[in-house]
Write a protein that holds these residues in place. Structure first.
Motif, PDB file in Angstrom:
ATOM      1  N   PRO A  37     -31.862 -19.037 -72.660  1.00 36.72           N
ATOM      2  CA  PRO A  37     -31.757 -17.858 -74.088  1.00 36.72           C
ATOM      3  C   PRO A  37     -31.482 -16.290 -74.099  1.00 36.72           C
ATOM      4  O   PRO A  37     -32.400 -15.626 -73.645  1.00 36.72           O
ATOM      5  CB  PRO A  37     -33.411 -18.212 -75.183  1.00 36.72           C
ATOM      6  N   VAL A  38     -30.677 -15.991 -75.389  1.00 33.84           N
ATOM      7  CA  VAL A  38     -30.368 -14.699 -75.248  1.00 33.84           C
ATOM      8  C   VAL A  38     -31.251 -13.811 -76.559  1.00 33.84           C
ATOM      9  O   VAL A  38     -31.730 -14.234 -77.683  1.00 33.84           O
ATOM     10  CB  VAL A  38     -28.825 -14.876 -75.708  1.00 33.84           C
ATOM     11  N   SER A  39     -31.697 -12.807 -76.247  1.00 29.67           N
ATOM     12  CA  SER A  39     -32.808 -12.671 -77.129  1.00 29.67           C
ATOM     13  C   SER A  39     -31.592 -11.525 -77.534  1.00 29.67           C
ATOM     14  O   SER A  39     -31.273 -11.211 -77.589  1.00 29.67           O
ATOM     15  CB  SER A  39     -34.005 -11.256 -75.502  1.00 29.67           C
ATOM     16  N   TRP A  40     -32.949 -11.514 -78.324  1.00 27.31           N
ATOM     17  CA  TRP A  40     -32.144 -10.188 -80.013  1.00 27.31           C
ATOM     18  C   TRP A  40     -33.947  -9.496 -80.177  1.00 27.31           C
ATOM     19  O   TRP A  40     -34.474  -9.896 -80.759  1.00 27.31           O
ATOM     20  CB  TRP A  40     -31.771 -10.693 -80.485  1.00 27.31           C
ATOM     21  N   PRO A  41     -33.192  -8.504 -80.194  1.00 28.13           N
ATOM     22  CA  PRO A  41     -31.727  -7.401 -80.054  1.00 28.13           C
ATOM     23  C   PRO A  41     -31.586  -7.883 -77.581  1.00 28.13           C
ATOM     24  O   PRO A  41     -32.409  -8.583 -77.429  1.00 28.13           O
ATOM     25  CB  PRO A  41     -32.390  -6.140 -79.590  1.00 28.13           C
ATOM     26  N   LEU A  42     -30.580  -7.686 -77.314  1.00 24.67           N
ATOM     27  CA  LEU A  42     -30.703  -8.381 -75.726  1.00 24.67           C
ATOM     28  C   LEU A  42     -31.045  -7.028 -75.024  1.00 24.67           C
ATOM     29  O   LEU A  42     -31.395  -6.024 -75.818  1.00 24.67           O
ATOM     30  CB  LEU A  42     -29.135  -7.807 -76.209  1.00 24.67           C
ATOM     31  N   GLN A  43     -31.899  -8.281 -73.972  1.00 27.15           N
ATOM     32  CA  GLN A  43     -32.603  -7.158 -72.918  1.00 27.15           C
ATOM     33  C   GLN A  43     -31.681  -6.704 -71.724  1.00 27.15           C
ATOM     34  O   GLN A  43     -32.217  -6.041 -71.313  1.00 27.15           O
ATOM     35  CB  GLN A  43     -33.820  -7.746 -72.790  1.00 27.15           C
ATOM     36  N   GLN A  88     -23.680 -13.184 -72.112  1.00 26.01           N
ATOM     37  CA  GLN A  88     -23.431 -14.909 -72.076  1.00 26.01           C
ATOM     38  C   GLN A  88     -23.294 -14.669 -73.677  1.00 26.01           C
ATOM     39  O   GLN A  88     -22.392 -15.517 -74.476  1.00 26.01           O
ATOM     40  CB  GLN A  88     -24.628 -15.185 -72.251  1.00 26.01           C
ATOM     41  N   LEU A  89     -23.833 -14.182 -74.442  1.00 26.91           N
ATOM     42  CA  LEU A  89     -23.410 -13.809 -75.545  1.00 26.91           C
ATOM     43  C   LEU A  89     -21.964 -13.890 -75.827  1.00 26.91           C
ATOM     44  O   LEU A  89     -21.116 -14.149 -76.935  1.00 26.91           O
ATOM     45  CB  LEU A  89     -24.079 -12.911 -76.726  1.00 26.91           C
ATOM     46  N   LEU A  90     -21.835 -12.605 -75.416  1.00 25.39           N
ATOM     47  CA  LEU A  90     -19.735 -12.771 -75.814  1.00 25.39           C
ATOM     48  C   LEU A  90     -18.560 -13.797 -74.933  1.00 25.39           C
ATOM     49  O   LEU A  90     -17.699 -14.509 -75.760  1.00 25.39           O
ATOM     50  CB  LEU A  90     -19.408 -11.608 -75.121  1.00 25.39           C
ATOM     51  N   TRP A 146     -39.116 -10.074 -71.937  1.00 24.62           N
ATOM     52  CA  TRP A 146     -40.247 -10.345 -72.248  1.00 24.62           C
ATOM     53  C   TRP A 146     -40.281 -11.692 -72.432  1.00 24.62           C
ATOM     54  O   TRP A 146     -41.067 -12.458 -71.811  1.00 24.62           O
ATOM     55  CB  TRP A 146     -40.857  -9.571 -73.585  1.00 24.62           C
ATOM     56  N   ARG A 147     -39.264 -12.791 -72.708  1.00 25.83           N
ATOM     57  CA  ARG A 147     -39.408 -13.939 -73.334  1.00 25.83           C
ATOM     58  C   ARG A 147     -39.575 -14.699 -71.616  1.00 25.83           C
ATOM     59  O   ARG A 147     -40.169 -15.735 -71.126  1.00 25.83           O
ATOM     60  CB  ARG A 147     -38.926 -14.761 -74.367  1.00 25.83           C
ATOM     61  N   ASN A 148     -38.817 -14.282 -71.257  1.00 26.94           N
ATOM     62  CA  ASN A 148     -38.511 -14.690 -69.130  1.00 26.94           C
ATOM     63  C   ASN A 148     -39.405 -14.894 -68.684  1.00 26.94           C
ATOM     64  O   ASN A 148     -39.671 -16.057 -67.930  1.00 26.94           O
ATOM     65  CB  ASN A 148     -37.184 -14.268 -69.143  1.00 26.94           C
ATOM     66  N   ASP A 149     -40.249 -13.484 -68.820  1.00 26.69           N
ATOM     67  CA  ASP A 149     -40.705 -12.627 -67.401  1.00 26.69           C
ATOM     68  C   ASP A 149     -42.544 -12.470 -67.615  1.00 26.69           C
ATOM     69  O   ASP A 149     -42.844 -13.000 -67.294  1.00 26.69           O
ATOM     70  CB  ASP A 149     -40.418 -11.416 -66.656  1.00 26.69           C
TER      71      ASP A 149
END
Length: 284
Positions: free
Chosen positions: A89-95, A102-104, A233-236
């Motif tokens: 997943p892509v966090s927002w804000p980008l990390q 990936q977002l682009l 944060w979400r990944n790790d």
């Protein structure tokens, strides 16, 4: 000395620094966009050009990102969330820069599966180019820190980087055989619970990388005795925090995301937090 604590370390953005891996990823995305006749999406510039300018300004807020009426980038939050999901997943804000690429790629018309293949191809490109000819490097003192911590805690590397030809990366960073366990293709965040259980079980298996022994035979390391260090944060960190473990977030781009025990700008700050945590890890 019994090692009853567990240090989890992320790879890219934590132990593996340098912008070239992201730029090689951007190159592969640009090539795929060209092959799909989508190269004109960014009106005369390229994904590599966008990322290069963002890095130069130490930001991930590229002007080319497209937003919906609520101010959220288009396609953010569209990833599958089930346990078998492959997309990260892509966090927002980008990390990090990988999320920007990936977002682009998504906004230009590529699927996550296609951008994932671009990522893997970019890793192969880096090896073919020669890691020694890139800016890939480990943080100063990382090798010595890992060796020191391994004397009193189990140390496990958990990374989404593919297992395919991973050894040259560790060799280039001086981290060959530095860890009790290396978990590749971890599919963080979806695969983090499984990765954590594997890492905790290292103590029960009696594996030892440093001079200390593992945890008591047959006994997994308690979640409260885990410290996870990473840059997303979400990944790790999120799963470890939910179980009562400690967390250190390397927040290079000052996103403010998550609720880590320690928020630092770079590895130096993370090293201090790790050393403080390890002071109570030594058991006679």
């Amino acid at each position: 000395m019994t090692r009853e604590k567990l240090l989890l370390l992320d790879f890219d953005g934590t132990l593996c620094l340098g912008d070239d891996p992201v730029l090689f990823y951007a190159d592969r995305v640009d090539a795929q966009l060209a092959a799909r006749n989508l190269a004109g999406h960014f009106a005369g510039t390229t994904v590599r050009g966008i990322v290069t300018r963002a890095f130069a300004a130490n930001t991930l807020l590229a002007a080319e990102i497209q937003y919906d009426a609520a101010g959220t980038p288009l396609t953010v939050g569209t990833e599958p969330t089930h346990d078998d999901a492959k997309a990260h997943p892509v966090s927002w804000p980008l990390q990090d820069g990988y999320q920007l690429v990936q977002l682009l790629a998504r906004q230009a018309g590529l699927t996550d599966a296609e951008s994932g293949e671009c990522f893997r191809a970019a890793r192969r490109d880096l090896l073919a180019h020669g890691l020694e000819q890139t800016d890939v490097h480990a943080p100063s003192g990382a090798k010595e820190l890992v060796a020191k911590i391994a004397e009193c805690a189990v140390v496990v590397l958990v990374t989404n980087s593919p297992a395919e030809v991973f050894a040259p990366w560790l060799e280039a960073l001086g981290l060959t055989e530095a860890f009790d366990l290396v978990i590749n293709d971890a599919r963080k965040p979806f695969g983090m619970p499984e990765a954590l259980e594997r890492a905790r079980a290292v103590g029960a298996a009696g594996t030892a990388a440093g001079t200390g022994s593992a945890a008591s035979p047959g006994q997994s390391i308690h979640p409260h005795e885990v410290l996870s260090v990473g840059d997303i944060w979400r990944n790790d960190l999120e799963h470890v925090a939910s179980l009562g473990g400690g967390t250190v977030l390397i927040d290079r781009f000052h996103t403010g995301l998550g609720e880590p025990d320690h928020r630092v700008e770079g590895f130096d700050g993370a090293a201090q937090a790790i050393l403080t945590w390890s002071d109570s890890a030594a058991r006679v």
